[in-house]
Scaffold this active site. Structure first.
Site, short mmCIF file in Angstrom:
data_model
loop_
_atom_site.label_atom_id
_atom_site.label_comp_id
_atom_site.label_asym_id
_atom_site.label_seq_id
_atom_site.Cartn_x
_atom_site.Cartn_y
_atom_site.Cartn_z
N GLY A 14 -44.37 61.33 -38.20
CA GLY A 14 -43.63 62.39 -38.93
C GLY A 14 -42.49 62.08 -39.70
O GLY A 14 -42.52 62.97 -40.48
N SER A 122 -53.07 62.65 -36.54
CA SER A 122 -53.32 61.97 -35.20
C SER A 122 -54.44 61.21 -35.09
O SER A 122 -55.65 61.84 -35.38
CB SER A 122 -52.96 63.04 -34.22
N ARG A 154 -55.60 49.95 -48.52
CA ARG A 154 -54.92 48.74 -48.08
C ARG A 154 -55.96 47.77 -48.91
O ARG A 154 -55.90 46.53 -49.10
CB ARG A 154 -55.43 48.35 -46.80
N HIS A 178 -62.24 55.82 -39.43
CA HIS A 178 -61.11 55.41 -39.59
C HIS A 178 -61.11 54.35 -38.45
O HIS A 178 -60.41 54.54 -37.34
CB HIS A 178 -59.98 56.19 -39.57
N1 LIG Z 1 -54.68 58.52 -39.41
C1 LIG Z 1 -53.59 57.32 -39.36
O1 LIG Z 1 -54.26 56.52 -40.51
C2 LIG Z 1 -52.85 57.01 -38.73
C3 LIG Z 1 -52.55 57.87 -37.48
N2 LIG Z 1 -51.43 57.69 -36.79
C4 LIG Z 1 -51.37 58.50 -35.34
O2 LIG Z 1 -50.45 59.35 -35.63
C5 LIG Z 1 -49.88 59.65 -34.18
C6 LIG Z 1 -48.47 59.63 -34.25
O3 LIG Z 1 -48.00 58.30 -34.27
P1 LIG Z 1 -46.42 57.96 -34.11
O4 LIG Z 1 -45.78 58.85 -34.92
O5 LIG Z 1 -46.66 56.41 -34.28
O6 LIG Z 1 -46.25 58.23 -32.60
P2 LIG Z 1 -44.73 58.51 -31.80
O7 LIG Z 1 -45.05 58.22 -30.52
O8 LIG Z 1 -43.72 57.85 -32.52
O9 LIG Z 1 -44.65 59.85 -32.10
C7 LIG Z 1 -45.59 60.94 -31.52
C8 LIG Z 1 -45.21 62.51 -31.81
O10 LIG Z 1 -46.07 63.27 -31.17
C9 LIG Z 1 -45.51 63.88 -30.20
N3 LIG Z 1 -46.03 64.32 -29.15
C10 LIG Z 1 -46.57 63.27 -28.33
N4 LIG Z 1 -47.26 63.80 -27.15
C11 LIG Z 1 -47.13 65.11 -27.38
C12 LIG Z 1 -47.53 66.16 -26.32
N5 LIG Z 1 -47.98 66.15 -25.37
N6 LIG Z 1 -46.94 67.33 -26.74
C13 LIG Z 1 -46.39 67.66 -28.10
N7 LIG Z 1 -46.11 66.64 -29.01
C14 LIG Z 1 -46.29 65.50 -28.20
C15 LIG Z 1 -44.01 63.39 -30.07
O11 LIG Z 1 -42.99 64.46 -29.57
C16 LIG Z 1 -43.65 62.70 -31.30
O12 LIG Z 1 -43.35 63.80 -32.21
C17 LIG Z 1 -50.86 58.77 -33.28
O13 LIG Z 1 -52.00 59.51 -32.79
C18 LIG Z 1 -51.22 57.69 -34.32
O14 LIG Z 1 -52.14 56.95 -33.81
C19 LIG Z 1 -50.44 56.94 -37.02
C20 LIG Z 1 -50.65 56.26 -38.22
C21 LIG Z 1 -51.78 56.24 -39.31
O1 LIG Z 2 -53.70 51.61 -36.40
C1 LIG Z 2 -53.28 52.79 -35.86
O2 LIG Z 2 -53.46 52.94 -34.72
C2 LIG Z 2 -52.46 53.53 -36.74
C3 LIG Z 2 -53.47 53.69 -38.03
O3 LIG Z 2 -54.49 54.67 -37.81
C4 LIG Z 2 -53.38 52.78 -39.03
O4 LIG Z 2 -52.24 52.62 -39.27
O5 LIG Z 2 -54.42 52.55 -39.71
#
Ligand SMILES: NC(=O)C1=CN([C@@H]2O[C@H](COP(=O)(O)OP(=O)(O)OC[C@H]3O[C@@H](n4cnc5c(N)ncnc54)[C@H](O)[C@@H]3O)[C@@H](O)[C@H]2O)C=CC1
Ligand SMILES: O=C([O-])CC(=O)C(=O)O
Length: 315
Positions: A14, A122, A154, A178
């Site tokens: 975020g 997410s 990638r 994904h």
């Molecule tokens: N689609 C994609 O390509 C990617 C998806 N992601 C996903 O994005 C999401 C966030 O990843 P990060 O920022 O690394 O995690 P992080 O742990 O650094 O941040 C998580 C965020 O979600 C919030 N959060 C978690 N549980 C919560 C709850 N119960 N209620 C309200 N807010 C809540 C936290 O407060 C924080 O702001 C993950 O699900 C991750 O797998 C991450 C990278 C790429």
């Molecule tokens: O691998 C993960 O969990 C995060 C994500 O989706 C990515 O970077 O492609």
């Protein structure tokens, strides 16, 4: 002039997504949205961002909030809130845990920013996109997910490196989940406008190794540095720019398909979609027989987990 809200702005993805979005010239207002209890992180992040704007000469309004009413008039709401996977986990392991949260935010957005576009990040992103679509009640074009855009980037980087060309010369895409069942479309890959299989160097392209790397890139990065941050953040901002700039570029996002890919449909999954100010519009495509078969398998995998997750949310 555009207002962008980032939900989950205290998290790693975020924060960097918000930073990358802040560099888009026509974004004039950003809300760093978080949950109660995270006010200090959001306050600190806000002032850190403001310092960066001064250094870079950017002039935009940036606030933080935990109040859903601040979502009002957002042009796009990006959901990055949710549990990330740990080393050794599959993205699908997060499905049931993150679904409740995405449902809650989809309902919140629907109530407070009914005209906005929802952009889901997410994980598992295809399933979370389906949850956001269902519980926002928004039309299909106004809800999409990061899908296989990052995977496609990638792969693009590897192909460009192999052919020693600038990344902008490479058009390639990965469709489907994904995750492990993603499908690279060599039939839709061009270099400098030339179909890749017409280039002699294609014969020595280590295709399987490349695709294996793309499939495992996220877990490799997580194992080494704890999280993927800069790749997703930049990929998110480029999609936001495409949508809000009404660019009509075709990028590979998670979107609801009806029958666009060989009559396969009724699922949210990574597909090429035209992106503009109205949202994401999957483009009807025809791919090779082998690619259709693999895409169908990917779709069925996602369809089953989506149905299980929705059933649990409904019970
Ligand atoms: N689609 C994609 O390509 C990617 C998806 N992601 C996903 O994005 C999401 C966030 O990843 P990060 O920022 O690394 O995690 P992080 O742990 O650094 O941040 C998580 C965020 O979600 C919030 N959060 C978690 N549980 C919560 C709850 N119960 N209620 C309200 N807010 C809540 C936290 O407060 C924080 O702001 C993950 O699900 C991750 O797998 C991450 C990278 C790429
Ligand atoms: O691998 C993960 O969990 C995060 C994500 O989706 C990515 O970077 O492609």
């Amino acid at each position: 002039m555009a207002k962008v809200t980032i939900i989950g702005a205290s998290g790693r993805v975020g924060q960097f997504a918000a930073y990358s979005v802040s560099q888009i010239p026509f974004v004039t207002k950003i809300i760093l949205f978080g949950r109660e209890g995270n006010e200090d992180v959001l306050e600190g992040t806000k002032w850190d961002f403001i310092d960066s704007f001064a250094a870079l000469g950017r002039n935009l309004k940036l606030f933080w909030s935990v109040d859903p009413k601040e979502l009002k008039d957002s042009d796009i709401v990006i959901i990055t809130a949710g549990i990330p996977r740990c080393n050794g986990q599959d993205r699908l392991d997060l499905a049931k845990k993150n679904a409740d949260l995405i449902r809650m935010y989809a309902e919140m957005i629907s109530k407070n920013a009914p005209e906005s576009i929802i952009f889901v990040v997410s994980n598992p992103v295809d399933i979370m996109t389906a949850v956001a679509l269902k519980y926002s009640g928004f039309p299909q074009n106004r809800v999409f997910g990061l899908g296989t855009h990052l995977d496609s980037m990638r792969l693009k980087s590897f192909v460009a490196n192999h052919f020693q060309v600038h990344v902008s010369e490479v058009h390639t895409r990965i469709i489907g989940e994904h995750g492990n069942s993603m499908v690279p479309l060599w039939s839709a890959t061009t270099i400098g406008g030339i179909q890749i299989s017409n280039l002699p160097a294609f014969a020595s392209l280590p295709k399987e190794e490349m695709v294996h790397w793309v499939k495992t890139a996220g877990s490799h990065i997580i194992a080494k540095s704890g999280a993927t941050v800069y790749g997703p953040g930049a990929a998110i901002a480029s999609l936001v720019k495409t949508v809000l700039g009404n660019e009509n570029r075709i990028l590979t996002v998670s979107a609801y398909i009806k029958s666009e890919v060989h009559d396969i449909g009724n699922v949210c999954i990574g597909v090429p979609a035209r992106l503009n100010r109205m949202g994401a519009f999957p483009v009807p495509i025809r791919i090779s027989e082998d690619e259709v078969k693999k895409f169908q398998e990917s779709v069925e995998k996602i369809r089953i987990v989506t149905a299980e997750v929705i059933e649990e949310l409904e019970s």
